[in-house]
Design a protein around this motif. Structure first.
Motif, PDB file in Angstrom:
ATOM      1  N   CYS A  71      11.898  42.911 -14.040  1.00  0.00           N
ATOM      2  CA  CYS A  71      13.138  42.682 -13.276  1.00  0.00           C
ATOM      3  C   CYS A  71      12.845  42.445 -11.789  1.00  0.00           C
ATOM      4  CB  CYS A  71      14.168  43.784 -13.514  1.00  0.00           C
ATOM      5  SG  CYS A  71      13.644  45.452 -13.182  1.00  0.00           S
ATOM      6  N   CYS A 125      14.284  48.941 -18.188  1.00  0.00           N
ATOM      7  CA  CYS A 125      14.716  49.777 -17.072  1.00  0.00           C
ATOM      8  C   CYS A 125      16.125  50.314 -17.306  1.00  0.00           C
ATOM      9  CB  CYS A 125      14.720  48.974 -15.770  1.00  0.00           C
ATOM     10  SG  CYS A 125      13.065  48.607 -15.193  1.00  0.00           S
ATOM     11  N   THR A 138      13.198  49.906 -11.531  1.00  0.00           N
ATOM     12  CA  THR A 138      12.691  48.531 -11.517  1.00  0.00           C
ATOM     13  C   THR A 138      11.345  48.503 -12.226  1.00  0.00           C
ATOM     14  OG1 THR A 138      11.591  48.930  -9.412  1.00  0.00           O
ATOM     15  CG2 THR A 138      13.786  47.957  -9.319  1.00  0.00           C
ATOM     16  N   CYS A 139      10.937  47.302 -12.631  1.00  0.00           N
ATOM     17  CA  CYS A 139       9.629  47.121 -13.277  1.00  0.00           C
ATOM     18  C   CYS A 139       9.175  45.703 -12.959  1.00  0.00           C
ATOM     19  CB  CYS A 139       9.758  47.352 -14.782  1.00  0.00           C
ATOM     20  SG  CYS A 139      10.617  46.019 -15.643  1.00  0.00           S
ATOM     21  N   LYS A 190      18.385  47.373 -19.169  1.00  0.00           N
ATOM     22  CA  LYS A 190      18.712  46.054 -18.615  1.00  0.00           C
ATOM     23  C   LYS A 190      18.610  44.948 -19.678  1.00  0.00           C
ATOM     24  CE  LYS A 190      17.468  47.297 -13.864  1.00  0.00           C
ATOM     25  NZ  LYS A 190      16.651  46.942 -12.661  1.00  0.00           N
ATOM     26  N   CYS A 235      14.516  43.876 -19.832  1.00  0.00           N
ATOM     27  CA  CYS A 235      13.433  44.862 -19.707  1.00  0.00           C
ATOM     28  C   CYS A 235      13.999  46.230 -20.074  1.00  0.00           C
ATOM     29  CB  CYS A 235      12.860  44.877 -18.281  1.00  0.00           C
ATOM     30  SG  CYS A 235      14.070  45.386 -17.030  1.00  0.00           S
TER      31      CYS A 235
HETATM   32 ZN   LIG Z   1      12.919  46.269 -15.238  1.00  0.00          ZN
END
Ligand SMILES: [Zn+2]
Length: 503
Positions: free
Chosen positions: A54, A38, A50-51, A33, A36
């Motif tokens: 995000c 991901c 996801t993290c 992304k 980040c």
């Molecule tokens: Zn993320």
């Protein structure tokens, strides 16, 4: 759906000039992304990519994706833009459930690329220059799925599901300056622009730009003004149009709708609109927010982006040949007309023909097979040419077998049919089906003698001067050899045997 009043297209253009603005979002094909690490892979389980960053959790910090910036600069350069020496990201503040941070990280008054143009070629070959206002970096939002409503929209839904896998995927938004002077060709210009941009993005290798997968989508801004005036009318913005044909239809519909409203003394509402694929109409969305409402401010968690001039020049030097330049070069190399080149382009055959010539086939043969036999097969099967179960190398092999005299056209078509049916490579199909031109003069001679003997009356006619009757005998030989003889040679042999010359 309420019926919208439309003026006829001709009447609309007789009274007004359309002015368009096109905003195209391109999802970049980066592995991770924008801010980040991901994954951006499509098709994963909801919310599995996801993290904290995000998802916008407190305390998380974004980091800019270097490939995202590089892709943005490449797009900017290919669009003849200036590249900012220094620019920042900005927060675009608004609430929407698919955007967990409650702001979108975007760029505002400091885009990475600005002030460019893209020349697009219309169907008759005319070049129309579309000027580019800016290309800026931002991130995509998540995806909402509304459950229970009839249309998939939020109205009437009982609940909604949210998937944040897409939240934070890098986007480049490319915005044109107002497109004026296209007149009745405005919808065609819109379509040609998006088509050219899509090819450009693909040539740069920064995205597959598949509109059907949402990797590229277009917002069509349109307004009308009376002929001879210069002030822009109020515009509508048709959102997320996702095919080339729809871009053209949306522009056309809005021209007719605006004209009907204006002619009846009404005023155009500045709003977003939804496009409907089924009937090509648009319907009202929401009243358009003014930019000030977003309370943009510079993103404090990200460092500014300052591409060095040396790096920008390095990227410029590495740009691929641009699609329009390449098309014109190929058109000259292949010796085809503007119109034929357009057909090849529309059929999605350019790269296939190039790959077939790279595999050793002459260009005219490569073109003949892809635009003839194979185009028919693709059409019948309802697939695109590149989805056919035959490779350019296999087409080149068939072409080589024809050139060497091992196959005639008729047999070559059977070989292609066999390859498409999964019977193997061309040589395997030839082997399995026993397809080979009968060039053994002895075998051919026997077949010719038999044909003459069993068609004595026709043979007499030919001897008597009715040379045109030879077709019947050629047909008999071809039938006896199951189409595997060289028809021209058969004709020669028959006339030789009967002592008749063709002249
Ligand atoms: Zn993320």
């Amino acid at each position: 759906m309420t019926v919208t009043e439309l003026l006829s297209y001709d009447a609309a253009l007789a009274a007004y000039d359309p002015v368009m603005g096109l905003e195209v979002h391109v999802e970049l094909g980066t592995k991770t992304k924008m801010f980040c690490g991901c994954s951006t892979e499509l098709g994963a389980d909801a919310n599995s990519q996801t993290c904290p960053t995000c998802l916008g959790l407190p305390g998380s910090l974004p980091v800019v994706n270097a490939i995202g910036v590089e892709s943005a600069v490449k797009i900017g350069l290919a669009l003849n833009c200036e590249i900012a020496e220094w620019c920042r990201f900005a927060r675009k503040n608004y609430f929407y459930p698919d955007m967990p941070k409650n702001f979108q990280t975007s760029q505002y008054d400091e885009p990475i690329a600005f002030n460019g143009y893209l020349d697009v070629q219309l169907e008759d070959g005319e070049i129309f220059r579309v000027e580019i206002e800016r290309a800026h970096m931002e991130e995509d939002t998540g995806k909402s799925t509304h459950i229970g409503g009839a249309t998939g929209r939020i109205h009437g839904a009982s609940h909604s599901l949210l998937d944040y896998n897409r939240a934070g995927i890098p986007l480049i938004e490319i915005v044109t300056k107002p497109i004026e002077g296209a007149g009745e060709r405005a919808p065609e210009v819109a379509k040609a622009y998006v088509a050219e941009l899509r090819e450009l993005i693909r040539a740069l290798g920064v995205s597959e730009a598949r509109m059907d997968k949402g990797q590229m989508r277009c917002d069509v801004n349109l307004s009308l003004r009376p002929h001879g005036t210069t002030v822009f009318g109020t515009r509508s913005e048709t959102k997320n149009v996702n095919s080339l044909r729809s871009v053209e239809r949306a522009a056309r519909f809005e021209i007719q709708r605006h004209a009907a409203v204006l002619q009846s003394g009404g005023t155009i509402v500045q709003e977003t609109r939804h496009f409907h694929e089924d009937d090509g109409s648009t319907t009202s969305g929401r009243i358009k927010d003014n930019a000030e409402d977003y309370r943009y401010f510079p993103e404090p968690d990200l460092v500014p982006v300052a591409p060095s001039r040396a790096w920008v020049e390095e990227l410029r030097a590495g740009l691929p040949e641009l699609p329009r330049v390449r098309r014109n070069r190929l058109r000259e190399e292949w010796g085809v007309s503007e119109h034929d080149m357009q057909s090849i382009l529309n059929a999605g055959a350019v790269d296939l023909i190039v790959a077939t010539t790279d595999a050793g086939a002459p260009a005219d043969q490569a073109r003949k097979w892809w635009m003839g036999e194979l185009a028919r097969s693709a059409n019948e099967a309802g697939v695109s040419l590149d989805e056919l179960a035959i490779t350019p190398a296999q087409v080149a092999r068939v072409s080589a077998l024809v050139a060497s005299g091992d196959l005639n056209d008729k047999l070559a078509r059977q070989v292609i049919e066999g390859v498409l049916a999964g019977e193997g490579d061309p040589d395997e199909v030839v082997e399995k089906r026993g397809l080979k031109v009968v060039s053994d003069e002895g075998a051919l001679g026997t077949a010719v003698d038999e044909a003459i003997a069993s068609n004595a009356a026709i043979a007499d006619k030919i001897r008597g001067g009715k040379v045109a009757a030879v077709g019947a005998l050629v047909g008999a030989v071809m039938k006896a050899t199951r189409g595997q003889a060289d028809a021209a040679r058969v004709k020669e042999l028959i006339l030789e045997r009967l002592g008749v010359s063709e002249g």
